[in-house]
Design a protein around this motif. Sequence first.
Motif, PDB file in Angstrom:
ATOM      1  N   ASP A 163       0.306  -1.597   0.011  1.00 55.22           N
ATOM      2  CA  ASP A 163       0.013   0.109   0.116  1.00 55.22           C
ATOM      3  C   ASP A 163       1.214   1.368  -0.211  1.00 55.22           C
ATOM      4  OD1 ASP A 163      -2.084  -1.384   0.108  1.00 55.22           O
ATOM      5  OD2 ASP A 163      -3.208  -1.247   1.295  1.00 55.22           O
ATOM      6  N   GLY A 166       2.222   1.673  -3.226  1.00 50.90           N
ATOM      7  CA  GLY A 166       1.487   2.042  -4.253  1.00 50.90           C
ATOM      8  C   GLY A 166       1.524   3.989  -4.024  1.00 50.90           C
ATOM      9  N   ILE A 167       1.480   4.187  -2.712  1.00 56.58           N
ATOM     10  CA  ILE A 167       0.729   5.646  -2.455  1.00 56.58           C
ATOM     11  C   ILE A 167       1.775   6.572  -2.551  1.00 56.58           C
ATOM     12  CG2 ILE A 167       0.139   7.275  -0.450  1.00 56.58           C
ATOM     13  CD1 ILE A 167      -1.059   4.689   0.978  1.00 56.58           C
ATOM     14  N   GLU A 169       3.894   6.154  -4.796  1.00 55.27           N
ATOM     15  CA  GLU A 169       3.916   5.767  -7.179  1.00 55.27           C
ATOM     16  C   GLU A 169       2.873   6.876  -7.018  1.00 55.27           C
ATOM     17  OE1 GLU A 169       2.009   2.253  -9.151  1.00 55.27           O
ATOM     18  OE2 GLU A 169       4.552   2.066  -9.588  1.00 55.27           O
ATOM     19  N   ALA A 170       1.738   6.871  -6.438  1.00 56.17           N
ATOM     20  CA  ALA A 170       0.536   7.805  -6.848  1.00 56.17           C
ATOM     21  C   ALA A 170       1.826   9.503  -6.686  1.00 56.17           C
ATOM     22  CB  ALA A 170      -0.580   7.401  -5.948  1.00 56.17           C
ATOM     23  N   GLN A 171       1.795   9.960  -5.322  1.00 61.11           N
ATOM     24  CA  GLN A 171       2.349  10.702  -5.501  1.00 61.11           C
ATOM     25  C   GLN A 171       3.641  11.261  -6.334  1.00 61.11           C
ATOM     26  OE1 GLN A 171       0.025  12.290  -3.391  1.00 61.11           O
ATOM     27  NE2 GLN A 171      -0.624  10.889  -3.143  1.00 61.11           N
ATOM     28  N   THR A 172       4.011  10.215  -6.721  1.00 62.02           N
ATOM     29  CA  THR A 172       4.907  10.608  -7.381  1.00 62.02           C
ATOM     30  C   THR A 172       4.780  11.051  -8.824  1.00 62.02           C
ATOM     31  OG1 THR A 172       6.745   8.739  -6.460  1.00 62.02           O
ATOM     32  CG2 THR A 172       7.353   9.250  -8.836  1.00 62.02           C
ATOM     33  N   ALA A 173       3.479  10.414  -9.437  1.00 54.56           N
ATOM     34  CA  ALA A 173       2.813  10.671 -10.386  1.00 54.56           C
ATOM     35  C   ALA A 173       2.368  11.963 -10.446  1.00 54.56           C
ATOM     36  CB  ALA A 173       1.869   9.686 -10.917  1.00 54.56           C
ATOM     37  N   ARG A 174       2.113  13.123  -9.209  1.00 49.24           N
ATOM     38  CA  ARG A 174       1.384  13.839  -9.526  1.00 49.24           C
ATOM     39  C   ARG A 174       2.751  14.825  -9.635  1.00 49.24           C
ATOM     40  NH1 ARG A 174      -2.665  14.020  -3.915  1.00 49.24           N
ATOM     41  NH2 ARG A 174      -3.266  16.020  -5.415  1.00 49.24           N
ATOM     42  N   GLY A 175       4.039  14.360  -8.730  1.00 50.04           N
ATOM     43  CA  GLY A 175       5.308  15.117  -8.776  1.00 50.04           C
ATOM     44  C   GLY A 175       6.588  14.747  -8.171  1.00 50.04           C
ATOM     45  N   VAL A 176       6.005  14.785  -7.140  1.00 52.22           N
ATOM     46  CA  VAL A 176       6.688  14.403  -5.511  1.00 52.22           C
ATOM     47  C   VAL A 176       8.037  13.695  -5.533  1.00 52.22           C
ATOM     48  CG1 VAL A 176       6.571  13.672  -3.487  1.00 52.22           C
ATOM     49  CG2 VAL A 176       4.440  14.399  -3.953  1.00 52.22           C
ATOM     50  N   ALA A 177       8.719  14.168  -5.576  1.00 50.46           N
ATOM     51  CA  ALA A 177      10.500  13.069  -5.543  1.00 50.46           C
ATOM     52  C   ALA A 177      10.991  12.762  -4.674  1.00 50.46           C
ATOM     53  CB  ALA A 177      10.998  13.970  -6.627  1.00 50.46           C
ATOM     54  N   LEU A 192       1.691  11.476   4.152  1.00 48.68           N
ATOM     55  CA  LEU A 192       1.889   9.801   3.222  1.00 48.68           C
ATOM     56  C   LEU A 192       0.755   8.756   4.081  1.00 48.68           C
ATOM     57  CD1 LEU A 192       3.754   9.704  -0.027  1.00 48.68           C
ATOM     58  CD2 LEU A 192       1.994  10.852   0.763  1.00 48.68           C
ATOM     59  N   PRO A 195      -3.114   8.665   4.176  1.00 50.00           N
ATOM     60  CA  PRO A 195      -3.638   7.352   3.300  1.00 50.00           C
ATOM     61  C   PRO A 195      -3.406   6.260   3.829  1.00 50.00           C
ATOM     62  CG  PRO A 195      -2.054   8.900   2.306  1.00 50.00           C
ATOM     63  CD  PRO A 195      -2.403   9.231   3.269  1.00 50.00           C
TER      64      PRO A 195
ATOM     65  N   ALA B  75       5.468  14.562 -14.380  1.00 54.26           N
ATOM     66  CA  ALA B  75       4.126  15.055 -14.010  1.00 54.26           C
ATOM     67  C   ALA B  75       3.664  16.308 -14.840  1.00 54.26           C
ATOM     68  CB  ALA B  75       4.675  15.069 -11.862  1.00 54.26           C
ATOM     69  N   PHE B  82      -5.265   7.025 -10.797  1.00 52.96           N
ATOM     70  CA  PHE B  82      -4.920   5.257 -10.413  1.00 52.96           C
ATOM     71  C   PHE B  82      -6.175   4.268 -10.455  1.00 52.96           C
ATOM     72  CE2 PHE B  82      -0.626   6.958  -9.963  1.00 52.96           C
ATOM     73  CZ  PHE B  82      -0.045   5.853  -9.935  1.00 52.96           C
ATOM     74  N   ARG B  87      -5.444   5.680  -2.248  1.00 49.87           N
ATOM     75  CA  ARG B  87      -3.583   5.387  -2.522  1.00 49.87           C
ATOM     76  C   ARG B  87      -3.010   7.279  -2.992  1.00 49.87           C
ATOM     77  NH1 ARG B  87      -1.607   0.215  -5.030  1.00 49.87           N
ATOM     78  NH2 ARG B  87      -2.047  -1.130  -3.171  1.00 49.87           N
ATOM     79  N   PHE B 132     -11.457  12.566   2.676  1.00 50.81           N
ATOM     80  CA  PHE B 132     -12.270  10.886   3.136  1.00 50.81           C
ATOM     81  C   PHE B 132     -13.107  10.524   3.368  1.00 50.81           C
ATOM     82  CE2 PHE B 132      -6.648  10.792   3.171  1.00 50.81           C
ATOM     83  CZ  PHE B 132      -6.567   9.607   2.573  1.00 50.81           C
TER      84      PHE B 132
END
Lengths: 259, 279
Positions: A163, A166-167, A169-177, A192, A195, B75, B82, B87, B132
């Motif tokens: 989990d 995955g979380i 990864e989701a934040q990486t996709a939003r630009g968090v390095a 994080l 969540p 990004a 997702f 997530r 949430f």
Amino acid sequence: MAKFLEYVPGDSFLHRMNPVAKVLCALLISIACFCTGNLIFLVAVLILDFVMAARCGMARQAAGLAKAVAIFSILLALIALLGTPRGPVLVTLPWGYIGIGSIVAAITVIMRLVACAIPLFLVMYVTQMNDLANSFCKIVHVLYKYAFTFTSAVHFIPVFMNDMSGIMEAQTARGVAFDGGMVKRIRLMVPLCVPLLISSVRKTNSAAIAAEVRGFNLRTCQSGYKDYPFTGLDVRAIVACVLLVAVAIVVNVLVPPLF
Amino acid sequence: MIEFRSVSASYDAETPVLHEVSFTIEDGDFVAFVGTNGAGKSTTMRLMNGLLEPTAGEVLLDGTPTTQLRTSQLAARVGFLFQNPDRQICCNTVRDELLFGFKAQGRADAQAEAKVDAIIERFGFDADAEPFLLNRGTRQLLALASIIVMETPVVVLDEPTTGLDFRECAKVMDVIAEMHAQGTTVVMVCHDMEVVGDYAKRVVAMTAGRVVADGLTFQVLRDPAALHAAHLLPPQVSQISMMLVERNAELADTAIAQANTVEAMLDAMQEQEEAVSHG
């Protein structure tokens, strides 16, 4: 490749052993490690650990685990290094000194933790969680709800790791390095936890309800069909581990520390 | 433009998940990836914004390999929704959640605030609500809104309608269709063939880590070999269209044979009736 604490199927002697015997042997090996500070003995136990891991086809995982435990035990090793003034002086400190004996003490801490951690983790990898819970209920008469709590906690570790991954990864996709130093990573990971906590509570709640509706509270020690008899292999393994503890005590008494 | 050049991928360096996959997605395209679970669709999506690196081949984003782009650069170009909104959601209020992407990319200025305000108004969110505590559909909409607000030229949606009821599904898909109409490239994984038929312009069917069909939606959804290989059941409109063409081969060259939606089918049938009555 097995995930963290995920059962690895196999037919090694460790796989065939009774789950209770496995846990008992792992605990005895750990006790042996804490009965002596003799480095040669600890190296021997470490070799024994890796031989067992190799027999289960898990030498690589054991090496990874040894590395992880060694990193985690660095803090304790540091305390031993700075707080155990022994042997010829190397560095003088305001409260004492660091000697060759201090270095040996630090190495001993790491070796001991690695040597006793590997068998405990191996037990998890070579035993199905259901077998672990059921055998403790049948043989040791542990209440099932406690055994279930333990196995659920272990079962949820890889789930939560997945989990968290995955979380992230989701934040990486939003630009968090998430690359960079440890402090930066921790600072980014703290939010994080929200969540993760939410998903953990939801999963735990769902699991509890699912268990309840399937008659969780009706279960007794005799509920399982499967029996877990002790075999000659289990007895021999336990005797060997008891002897290991005895040897550790003897070594501790007879062999004086180097420094 | 997104280009896959003989891309192979694996999660553990032992079991390959994708096998030499090649395709190109042009700007402004609306592509749906379909296939069974484990076909490699989500893996393909993750490769598009660099969440996963290929073990062989190249994924090019506007001509640049994704491996050469930094997280924030990726990004800013590819938004990723997702399957599980929980997530993605990590802030204490809806407003903070919508601003999170800007903050992560170091763009949280007055312009970003204005965009967030506009999207809150458009979706009718309560800006101070606890994300949430929202229901599943609204959380999914919030996750989608947090992607839309970033105004990336490409959005990748991994099963955006899973777990939503019909009304929520239609709402989410209408927003996506609107984005596409405004020029956004949409790449979507979807198991609902009705949704695929209604919205996608192009379909890529995958099975066992390979592309088995790639073409216009009506072509793939009427290709028996592709449907069989990817274990797909076409939408009802496509099935009716195929049956009509089977019974009357003359319809094969008409709009009836290309209709993906109920509206398109009705229009095509009306045209056909008019053509018959006139001719």
